[in-house]
Write an enzyme that holds these catalytic residues in place. Structure first.
Site, PDB file in Angstrom:
ATOM      1  N   CYS A  60       0.895  -1.145   0.000  1.00  0.00           N
ATOM      2  CA  CYS A  60       0.000   0.000   0.000  1.00  0.00           C
ATOM      3  C   CYS A  60       0.934   1.196   0.000  1.00  0.00           C
ATOM      4  CB  CYS A  60      -0.865   0.001   1.239  1.00  0.00           C
ATOM      5  SG  CYS A  60      -1.805  -1.506   1.393  1.00  0.00           S
ATOM      6  N   VAL A  61       1.550   1.458  -1.147  1.00  0.00           N
ATOM      7  CA  VAL A  61       2.493   2.562  -1.256  1.00  0.00           C
ATOM      8  C   VAL A  61       2.131   3.301  -2.527  1.00  0.00           C
ATOM      9  CG1 VAL A  61       4.310   1.343  -2.517  1.00  0.00           C
ATOM     10  CG2 VAL A  61       4.947   3.072  -0.839  1.00  0.00           C
TER      11      VAL A  61
END
Lengths: 428, 77, 348
Positions: A242-243
């Site tokens: 989740c970047v």
């Protein structure tokens, strides 16, 4: 290690009472798929939708994209350590639903999920506007811990991809591609006179929500290691990231890693491609030093003359990239770097957080800060308001008419550091 | 950021994890920190142990501010 | 209808006089003056020089704000579509004036501006990021080469055409990165470059590694017992709920938060806005990023006099160096005004 990819071309999706592929159409039994995904107590609701190239559809926030693949033959199963038991993959035959993709979306895990537009200016920037997307819409149970929710989303995407391809086993392939890497003893003797090279494959491993998995192992816990390229094609590497959406390497881009494909293309002609060294990008300096030294020592031990290095993410991972670069160059190993840039919305700032004079060969996938206006779409799958909080967006990114003004950073895969797009930058 | 504060005439110490970046961008007084998500802590320890780690780092930072330097300096133990 | 252009020149090129007349205030004249003749010829029928603004170089240098504002007002009356300044060749003050005027035109009038200078003119370094400066020889002997190149570039900008590379268009590299779609995937370009480097064949890197400037260290704090210490962070620590909506990445602002009588950053009251690292730990206890608790203890013990009652925060994640620089300059000036002695800056 020899792997055959049996590619079944998909150019259309349809609902039906049986999941199968025929004549380029992937028919999906929605009920059966939902039952495969049911039973996860972390998820309150699961739904499935389609998004096709050229349709006026926007998907956001997107967590991951996965290509449907399943093992036809050979040891191990697809996504080992995740969907299948842990066994070595990369040999035998694998069925690929080429042109189809599983996209996971839903209420956001954190800030870093992305946008896929299936048409319009945004579509040009994401590789996933060209795939027939089976969109899995996930909703978490109230109060579920973020890391657990991430796991649930990740598993739902992988399971769907495996399910779709498994149901299509037996379908005749439109195209069969064969990839082979011999054992080191033979590889070293092959192609005398050509330089020996390897691919240093950097994986994001910043924390529980910025992680990548290798055979089910969180890569922040690994020491750099050798990996055959065909193992990657069978899902040995899975994204749990989740970047920032633009340069997180989705599972799909690992499965189809274009660096590996281009290395194979020139293998035996311009150089002798031995394989991959996978390494991580951890959060402590000691880890960064250890991993870069270990990687370069592995490369030295293999006796390679050159290393192509790809980064994942930006900011502190730039320090890993730079350490890998100068440690290799000072060991006499020539490098080329594949990264992207954060040069500001006006493009006037330095693009990287770290630098070294040895990095004289660098390819970039573009400036992620460049701003783009995405016009409204007829249909939005997911939660459009997230545009105001995702990385690359700001309060007010979503306008009343449904248009979205964001940095390219928010578009999934737009500045892929596996080099999955044609975007780049130049200096004016 | 650290450079602009220095440029304005305020002595500044950069407490950061990725020292090489700090060195590249040009901080002058650098104190290495624990890890990116918790530069001045360590969630694997008890709260009181953590606070001791933090105290130690802050003391080092204050010591760095009181030390004359003529070039980029990393303050290790 | 042709495009309307206002031309900016100095007192020398307007024929008013040399150094002895360099203090004349700005004035405007209808039509072309001096080098405007050559420019007019080069522009052809597509654009017309409707007015020329003249200003003395010394006057501009010693009244920058007033002169710039006045010149903009004069220009506005002529409803220009673009502004051309100079060429200034290697004249330093003239170059800086051309740069200042063009930057103001681009920013305030939102129209294109073009100037021409010798690469070593100080105006180049100061203003090249703001607008296009055509490369010229070092003296007016190069007028013949400079003017057509400037005219060509301004017409391209007016037509909204795509501007090519510095080498193609003849302007001085601005140091600005622009995206474009190449013919090949970035992966293929990387493998091509890799092969060329291995074979010792020529290749051109797509991004020359940046070189960062240096600042001399300030003297040490001599009297810590009487020092006021301030906290600044790029780790995004802010009051819970992120009231100022600092972006998770590519921050456009910084936050200033009062911590008078705050002894400890608790999970109930503080969190991080940062999108680049696992926020779990900072959200649990923000002291892990911004050590307020420890500094309060030390303040009580008299190690230093006072912890400054405000802390400053932004998000380093994906934030352009230029933005960070701007925030820090503003933060530093506030800290100085508040009598702070020294700063602890924490980064994640």
């Amino acid at each position: 290690m020899k792997l055959e990819l049996h590619k079944v071309k998909i150019n259309k999706l349809a609902w039906g009472d049986k999941t199968f592929a025929r004549g380029g159409v992937l028919t999906v039994n929605k009920e059966e798929l939902l039952s495969v995904l049911s039973g996860d107590e972390r998820l309150a609701k699961v739904d499935v939708d389609f998004a096709m190239p050229g349709e006026s559809v926007r998907i956001l926030p997107v967590k991951d994209v996965v290509e449907p693949r399943f093992k036809m033959e050979g040891p191990g199963g697809i996504f080992p350590g995740m969907v299948s038991d842990v066994d070595t993959v990369g040999e035998g035959k694998t069925l690929v639903l080429s042109g189809a993709a599983v996209v996971t979306t839903g209420k956001i895990v954190r800030f870093q999920e992305g946008i896929i537009d299936m048409t319009g200016p945004g579509a040009e920037y994401t590789p996933y506007s060209g795939t027939c997307n089976v969109v899995v819409i996930l909703e978490n149970v109230e109060g579920v811990e973020k890391h657990d929710y991430e796991t649930a989303c990740r598993m739902a995407g992988l399971k769907t991809a495996a399910y779709l391809a498994e149901k299509c086993l037996g379908t005749a392939a439109d195209q069969v591609e064969t990839y082979e890497t011999p054992c080191l003893k033979n590889a070293m003797a092959a192609h005398p006179g050509l330089p020996k090279v390897a691919y240093l494959y950097m994986l994001q491993s910043q924390g529980l929500l910025h992680d990548t998995y290798l055979y089910g192992v969180d890569v922040k816990k690994i020491l750099p290691t050798f990996l055959n390229p065909t193992e990657v094609m069978d899902g040995a590497i899975v994204s749990g990231n989740c970047v920032s959406a633009c340069d997180k390497n989705n599972t799909y881009s690992h499965q189809n890693n274009p660096v590996i494909h281009n290395m194979f293309r020139r293998h035996g002609k311009d150089f002798n491609f031995l394989g991959c060294i996978v390494t991580n990008e951890n959060v402590t300096l000691a880890d960064k030093k250890r991993s870069s030294s270990y990687s370069i020592n592995l490369a030295k031990t293999l006796g390679v003359d050159g290393l192509l290095i790809s980064e994942e993410g930006f900011g502190n991972p730039d320090a890993d990239l730079i350490m890998n670069c100068w440690k290799a160059e000072r060991a006499g190993i020539r490098t080329t770097l594949l990264t992207d840039e954060y040069a500001g919305q006006d493009g006037a700032s330095q693009s990287l957080a770290d630098s070294c004079p040895e990095g004289d060969a660098c390819v970039t996938a573009g400036n992620a800060n460049e701003v783009i206006v995405l016009p409204p779409m007829k249909k939005v799958i997911g939660v459009p308001e997230e545009a105001n909080v995702i990385a690359g967006g700001w309060q007010g990114s979503l306008a009343a008419d449904g248009s979205i003004t964001v940095e390219l950073q928010a578009i999934l895969g737009s500045t892929s550091e596996l080099g999955f797009t044609k975007l780049g930058a130049y200096t004016i | 950021m650290v450079k602009e504060i220095e440029r304005a005439g305020l002595p500044v110490v950069h407490v950061c994890t990725i020292v090489p970046i700090s060195l590249t961008v040009g901080a002058n007084r650098i104190v290495p920190a624990v890890a990116i998500p918790y530069p001045l802590g360590d969630p694997s320890r008890t709260m009181s142990e953590e606070k001791e780690i933090r105290r130690h780092l802050v003391e080092k930072a204050l010591k760095a501010l009181q030390t004359e330097v003529s070039e980029q300096t990393v303050f290790t133990d | 209808m042709s495009y309307r252009i206002v031309h900016y020149i100095n007192q020398f090129y307007a024929g008013i006089g040399g150094e002895e007349k360099a203090d004349v205030a700005p004035e405007v004249r209808e039509g072309v003056v001096g080098p405007g003749m050559a420019l007019k010829a080069a522009l052809g029928s597509e654009a017309e020089i409707v007015a020329t603004v003249v200003c003395g170089d010394s006057y501009f240098a010693s009244n920058i704000e007033k002169a710039t504002a006045g010149i903009l007002e004069m220009m506005k009356k002529y409803k220009p579509d673009a502004v051309i300044a100079g060429p200034a060749f290697n004249a330093g003050r003239y170059g800086t004036a051309c740069g200042g005027v063009c930057e103001a035109v681009v920013k305030n009038l939102n129209i294109p501006a073009v100037s021409g200078m010798f690469p070593e003119n100080p105006g180049v370094e100061m203003y090249k990021k703001s607008f296009y400066i055509v490369e010229t020889p070092d003296s007016a002997a190069g007028m013949r080469a400079a003017v057509p190149a400037m005219a060509k570039l301004v017409l391209k900008l007016l037509r909204g055409e795509k501007i090519g590379t510095p080498a193609e268009e003849g302007y001085i590299e601005r140091g600005i990165r622009k995206n474009k779609f190449y013919d090949k995937l970035a992966a293929e370009r990387a493998v091509d470059m890799f092969t060329a480097k291995l074979k010792g064949e020529p290749f051109v890197t797509e991004y020359p590694m940046p070189v960062f400037d240096r600042v001399a260290p300030n003297p040490a704090v001599k009297d810590m017992k009487n020092a006021v210490i301030a906290l600044v962070t790029s780790g995004g620590i802010c009051p819970k709920g992120n009231p100022d909506h600092i972006e998770a990445s590519s921050a456009s602002k910084f936050g200033e938060y009062d911590i008078t009588s705050v002894m400890d950053l608790t999970a109930e009251a503080y969190c991080t806005a940062h999108g680049g690292y696992d926020a779990t730990y900072a959200d649990q206890d923000a002291d892990r990023v911004l050590p307020v608790d420890v500094l309060r203890d030390m303040e009580k013990e008299g190690v230093f006099k006072k912890l400054h009652n405000k802390f400053y925060t932004t998000v380093g994640n994906g934030t352009a160096v230029a933005s960070a620089k701007k925030f820090a300059t503003e933060i530093a000036s506030r800290l100085k005004a508040d009598g702070v002695t020294a700063v602890i800056l924490t980064s994640t």
